[in-house]
Design a protein around this motif. Structure first.
Motif, PDB file in Angstrom:
ATOM      1  N   PRO A 354       0.805  -1.237   0.000  1.00 28.53           N
ATOM      2  CA  PRO A 354       0.000   0.000   0.000  1.00 28.53           C
ATOM      3  C   PRO A 354       0.831   1.278   0.000  1.00 28.53           C
ATOM      4  N   SER A 355       1.963   1.285   0.694  1.00 23.46           N
ATOM      5  CA  SER A 355       2.770   2.502   0.765  1.00 23.46           C
ATOM      6  C   SER A 355       3.483   2.817  -0.544  1.00 23.46           C
ATOM      7  N   GLY A 356       3.401   1.902  -1.505  1.00 22.80           N
ATOM      8  CA  GLY A 356       4.031   2.147  -2.796  1.00 22.80           C
ATOM      9  C   GLY A 356       3.226   3.042  -3.713  1.00 22.80           C
ATOM     10  N   GLU A 357       1.967   3.316  -3.354  1.00 14.94           N
ATOM     11  CA  GLU A 357       1.160   4.199  -4.195  1.00 14.94           C
ATOM     12  C   GLU A 357       1.828   5.555  -4.338  1.00 14.94           C
ATOM     13  N   GLY A 358       1.760   6.087  -5.565  1.00 14.56           N
ATOM     14  CA  GLY A 358       2.396   7.364  -5.838  1.00 14.56           C
ATOM     15  C   GLY A 358       3.845   7.245  -6.245  1.00 14.56           C
ATOM     16  N   HIS A 359       4.336   6.002  -6.427  1.00 15.34           N
ATOM     17  CA  HIS A 359       5.720   5.770  -6.833  1.00 15.34           C
ATOM     18  C   HIS A 359       5.765   4.721  -7.950  1.00 15.34           C
ATOM     19  N   ILE A 360       6.905   4.669  -8.605  1.00 16.72           N
ATOM     20  CA  ILE A 360       7.213   3.589  -9.544  1.00 16.72           C
ATOM     21  C   ILE A 360       8.594   3.048  -9.198  1.00 16.72           C
ATOM     22  N   ARG A 361       8.826   1.774  -9.521  1.00 23.28           N
ATOM     23  CA  ARG A 361      10.162   1.213  -9.323  1.00 23.28           C
ATOM     24  C   ARG A 361      10.842   1.060 -10.674  1.00 23.28           C
ATOM     25  N   CYS A 362      12.070   1.560 -10.742  1.00 23.05           N
ATOM     26  CA  CYS A 362      12.889   1.409 -11.946  1.00 23.05           C
ATOM     27  C   CYS A 362      14.214   0.756 -11.557  1.00 23.05           C
ATOM     28  N   SER A 363      14.552  -0.308 -12.220  1.00 19.71           N
ATOM     29  CA  SER A 363      15.845  -0.947 -11.986  1.00 19.71           C
ATOM     30  C   SER A 363      16.904  -0.247 -12.824  1.00 19.71           C
ATOM     31  N   TYR A 364      18.107  -0.065 -12.256  1.00 23.28           N
ATOM     32  CA  TYR A 364      19.204   0.459 -13.062  1.00 23.28           C
ATOM     33  C   TYR A 364      20.264  -0.617 -13.310  1.00 23.28           C
ATOM     34  N   ALA A 365      19.812  -1.873 -13.336  1.00 19.72           N
ATOM     35  CA  ALA A 365      20.705  -2.979 -13.694  1.00 19.72           C
ATOM     36  C   ALA A 365      20.704  -3.170 -15.214  1.00 19.72           C
ATOM     37  N   TYR A 366      20.835  -2.055 -15.911  1.00 17.88           N
ATOM     38  CA  TYR A 366      20.841  -2.045 -17.369  1.00 17.88           C
ATOM     39  C   TYR A 366      21.945  -1.121 -17.847  1.00 17.88           C
ATOM     40  N   SER A 367      22.268  -1.180 -19.131  1.00 20.78           N
ATOM     41  CA  SER A 367      23.357  -0.375 -19.661  1.00 20.78           C
ATOM     42  C   SER A 367      23.045   1.114 -19.537  1.00 20.78           C
ATOM     43  N   THR A 368      24.093   1.920 -19.464  1.00 24.96           N
ATOM     44  CA  THR A 368      23.928   3.372 -19.372  1.00 24.96           C
ATOM     45  C   THR A 368      23.148   3.908 -20.558  1.00 24.96           C
ATOM     46  N   GLU A 369      23.403   3.357 -21.740  1.00 24.79           N
ATOM     47  CA  GLU A 369      22.709   3.817 -22.947  1.00 24.79           C
ATOM     48  C   GLU A 369      21.209   3.588 -22.834  1.00 24.79           C
ATOM     49  N   LYS A 370      20.814   2.417 -22.348  1.00 21.93           N
ATOM     50  CA  LYS A 370      19.389   2.126 -22.169  1.00 21.93           C
ATOM     51  C   LYS A 370      18.766   3.042 -21.127  1.00 21.93           C
ATOM     52  N   LEU A 371      19.486   3.260 -20.037  1.00 22.75           N
ATOM     53  CA  LEU A 371      18.953   4.106 -18.975  1.00 22.75           C
ATOM     54  C   LEU A 371      18.752   5.540 -19.460  1.00 22.75           C
ATOM     55  N   GLN A 372      19.714   6.053 -20.205  1.00 22.53           N
ATOM     56  CA  GLN A 372      19.603   7.422 -20.698  1.00 22.53           C
ATOM     57  C   GLN A 372      18.461   7.565 -21.686  1.00 22.53           C
ATOM     58  N   GLU A 373      18.280   6.599 -22.567  1.00 19.91           N
ATOM     59  CA  GLU A 373      17.165   6.656 -23.511  1.00 19.91           C
ATOM     60  C   GLU A 373      15.834   6.525 -22.783  1.00 19.91           C
ATOM     61  N   ALA A 374      15.780   5.647 -21.784  1.00 23.86           N
ATOM     62  CA  ALA A 374      14.546   5.499 -21.011  1.00 23.86           C
ATOM     63  C   ALA A 374      14.197   6.799 -20.291  1.00 23.86           C
ATOM     64  N   LEU A 375      15.184   7.437 -19.681  1.00 25.05           N
ATOM     65  CA  LEU A 375      14.941   8.706 -18.995  1.00 25.05           C
ATOM     66  C   LEU A 375      14.440   9.774 -19.962  1.00 25.05           C
ATOM     67  N   LYS A 376      14.980   9.794 -21.156  1.00 24.37           N
ATOM     68  CA  LYS A 376      14.537  10.748 -22.181  1.00 24.37           C
ATOM     69  C   LYS A 376      13.065  10.546 -22.502  1.00 24.37           C
ATOM     70  N   ARG A 377      12.669   9.287 -22.653  1.00 27.70           N
ATOM     71  CA  ARG A 377      11.266   8.982 -22.966  1.00 27.70           C
ATOM     72  C   ARG A 377      10.348   9.294 -21.780  1.00 27.70           C
ATOM     73  N   ILE A 378      10.800   8.948 -20.575  1.00 25.11           N
ATOM     74  CA  ILE A 378       9.981   9.223 -19.391  1.00 25.11           C
ATOM     75  C   ILE A 378       9.797  10.727 -19.213  1.00 25.11           C
ATOM     76  N   GLU A 379      10.870  11.496 -19.445  1.00 30.46           N
ATOM     77  CA  GLU A 379      10.761  12.952 -19.315  1.00 30.46           C
ATOM     78  C   GLU A 379       9.747  13.517 -20.304  1.00 30.46           C
ATOM     79  N   HIS A 380       9.766  13.011 -21.520  1.00 27.96           N
ATOM     80  CA  HIS A 380       8.782  13.448 -22.521  1.00 27.96           C
ATOM     81  C   HIS A 380       7.368  13.163 -22.048  1.00 27.96           C
ATOM     82  N   PHE A 381       7.172  12.000 -21.452  1.00 23.03           N
ATOM     83  CA  PHE A 381       5.863  11.601 -20.935  1.00 23.03           C
ATOM     84  C   PHE A 381       5.452  12.493 -19.759  1.00 23.03           C
ATOM     85  N   VAL A 382       6.386  12.748 -18.846  1.00 27.12           N
ATOM     86  CA  VAL A 382       6.084  13.512 -17.641  1.00 27.12           C
ATOM     87  C   VAL A 382       5.786  14.970 -17.962  1.00 27.12           C
TER      88      VAL A 382
END
Length: 387
Positions: A354-382
Motif C-alpha cells: 500500500p505505501s508504494g502508491e504514488g511511486h514507480i520502481r525502476c531498476s538500473y541494472a541495465y546499460s547506461t545507454e538504455k537508462l539514458q534513452e529510457a529517462l529521455k522517454r519518461i521525461e517526454h511523458f512527464v
C-alpha cells in the motif's frame, strides 16, 4: 475446476511484477526497467567452475543441507565480513535461490493465528509466502521523508499480541533504502522485549553505496533471533543459477531442512560449486559491478529530479523509487500509460504494498545507454502532464 483448489491458492493474487510484464512480452521495442536482474554475465571463474564440475562428472545429489565445502566457506565469509558465525554442520542451509529460503522460513515459523510484520513497501514474495503458511500479514508503513527506514513508532503501532515474525529487507527492494546500526538498535530492543523472530533478507547487502552494511544478526542478542537469508543472484550476477542460503539457530534451520528435503531435496550441485568459486575468487568482479551500479544510480536519481519528479536517493540495491504524484496519476495509470505511449516498462509502486502508491520502481541494472534513452522517454511523458 476452481472448486478443487485450496482457498489460499485460489485467492492468491498474481505477482504485481509478473502480471504487468505479461503485457510487456506482447509488445516490441520496449525498454524495460522492470526486472531486478543484473545485465552482467556471471564472472568467468565462476562459470568455469560450474563447467569443470560437469566435466568431472559431478551430477549427483548433494546433502539436503548442501555441499559441506560451500557451507564451510559461507561460515567463514559471514564471520569475516559480517561479524557473526553459524555452524556449517547444523546452522546453514543451501537453497534454490534466496526465494526458496524465504518460503521455507515462513512455513517453518508461521501458522494459523500468527501475524507477520512486514515493512512496506516490500519485495512482492513476503506477504504471499506468509499467507501460504496460514498466517496474517500486517504492513508497517515507511516513508520517503524518513528514507524509507523502519521506525520504532510505526513498528509499535503495527504490533499485535499475535505478532510472531518481523521481516526485514535492507538494502530494500524496491526503494533502495538502507538501515544503519543506529537505526537498527531500537528495533532490536523491541524484538527482544516482544519475543519476536526476525527474517532478515540481505540479498543486496553487497550493493551498499555509502558506509558499511549492518547485518541484523550482528546486533547484541540478535544472532539466535535472526534468520539470515542471502544468495548469489544479485552481487555475483548469478540469477539463473538459483542458489541462495539461510543461516540461523539450529532448531530453525533443521525445521527448514525437513521441509526442503521433501520438496527441493537439494540445490543444484553445479550451482553449488559455482557459488563456492564465487566466494573464493569473484570479489574483484563483484566490486567492479558495484562501481558500475553506483554510477548508474547517480544518473537515474539526477534524471528523475531534472524532469521535476521527487526522487529519494537509494543507498543500496539497484532500484530507484521516484514519486510520480506530480503527474496526478496513480502508480498503475502511470506505468500503463508510459508503456503504451513511450514504450518504457516500469513497475507500479503498489506491486510492493500500500505505501508504494504514488511511486514507480525502476531498476538500473541495465546499460547506461538504455537508462539514458529510457529517462529521455519518461521525461517526454512527464512533461506533458506536469507543465
Amino acid at each position: 475446476m476452481k472448486h478443487y483448489l485450496s482457498p489460499i491458492a485460489r485467492d492468491l493474487p498474481p505477482s504485481g511484477i509478473r502480471k504487468f510484464f505479461d503485457l510487456v512480452s506482447t509488445m516490441k521495442n520496449v525498454i524495460s526497467l522492470g526486472v531486478g536482474e543484473p545485465d552482467f554475465v556471471t564472472p568467468w571463474t565462476v562459470r568455469e567452475s560450474g563447467i569443470f564440475s560437469l566435466e568431472q562428472g559431478q551430477t549427483m545429489y548433494t546433502s539436503n543441507s548442501g555441499l559441506i565445502e560451500l557451507r564451510q566457506e559461507l561460515s567463514y565469509f559471514m564471520a569475516k565480513e559480517m561479524g557473526f558465525e553459524y555452524d556449517p554442520q547444523s546452522e546453514i542451509l543451501i537453497t534454490v535461490g534466496a526465494s526458496e529460503a524465504v518460503d521455507l522460513a515462513m512455513r517453518a515459523l508461521l501458522g494459523p493465528g500468527d501475524v507477520a510484520l512486514i515493512p512496506d513497501p516490500a519485495y512482492v514474495s513476503y506477504a504471499p509466502c506468509a499467507q501460504l503458511a496460514g498466517a496474517e500479514v500486517k504492513y508497517i508503513p515507511t516513508h520517503a521523508e524518513e528514507g524509507f527506514r523502519l521506525r520504532l513508532p510505526d513498528l509499535e503501532k503495527a504490533y499485535t499480541p499475535n505478532s510472531k515474525l518481523l521481516i526485514l529487507s535492507y538494502p530494500n527492494n524496491p526503494t533502495g533504502a538502507i538501515m544503519t546500526r543506529e537505526d537498527y538498535l531500537p528495533i532490536a530492543r523491541f524484538v527482544e522485549e516482544h519475543d519476536l523472530i526476525v527474517i532478515s533478507d540481505e540479498i543486496y547487502s553487497d550493493l551498499t553505496y555509502e558506509g558499511k552494511h549492518t547485518p541484523f544478526a550482528s546486533l547484541p542478542g540478535m544472532r539466535d533471533r535472526t534468520l539470515h537469508i542471502s544468495g548469489f543472484s544479485k552481487a555475483y550476477a548469478m540469477t539463473g543459477w538459483r542458489i541462495g542460503y539461510a543461516a540461523g539457530h539450529h532448531d530453525i534451520i533443521q525445521a527448514m531442512t525437513r521441509i526442503h528435503q521433501y520438496t527441493m531435496l537439494c540445490a543444484s550441485i553445479t550451482a553449488q560449486f559455482a557459488a563456492l568459486e564465487a566466494l573464493r575468487s569473484a570479489g574483484k568482479a563483484k566490486a567492479e559491478m558495484v562501481t558500475t551500479y553506483n554510477r548508474r544510480r547517480r544518473i537515474m536519481v539526477n534524471g528523475f529530479r531534472k524532469m521535476g519528479l521527487s526522487c529519494f536517493e537509494p543507498l543500496g540495491a539497484f532500484y530507484v523509487f521516484p514519486s510520480i504524484e506530480a503527474t496526478g496519476l496513480s502508480s498503475e495509470e502511470f506505468a500503463e500509460q508510459l508503456l503504451h505511449e513511450e514504450k518504457v516498462a516500469v513497475v507500479p509502486g503498489t506491486a510492493f504494498g500500500p505505501s508504494g502508491e504514488g511511486h514507480i520502481r525502476c531498476s538500473y541494472a541495465y546499460s547506461t545507454e538504455k537508462l539514458q534513452e529510457a529517462l529521455k522517454r519518461i521525461e517526454h511523458f512527464v512533461q506533458k502532464r506536469i507543465n
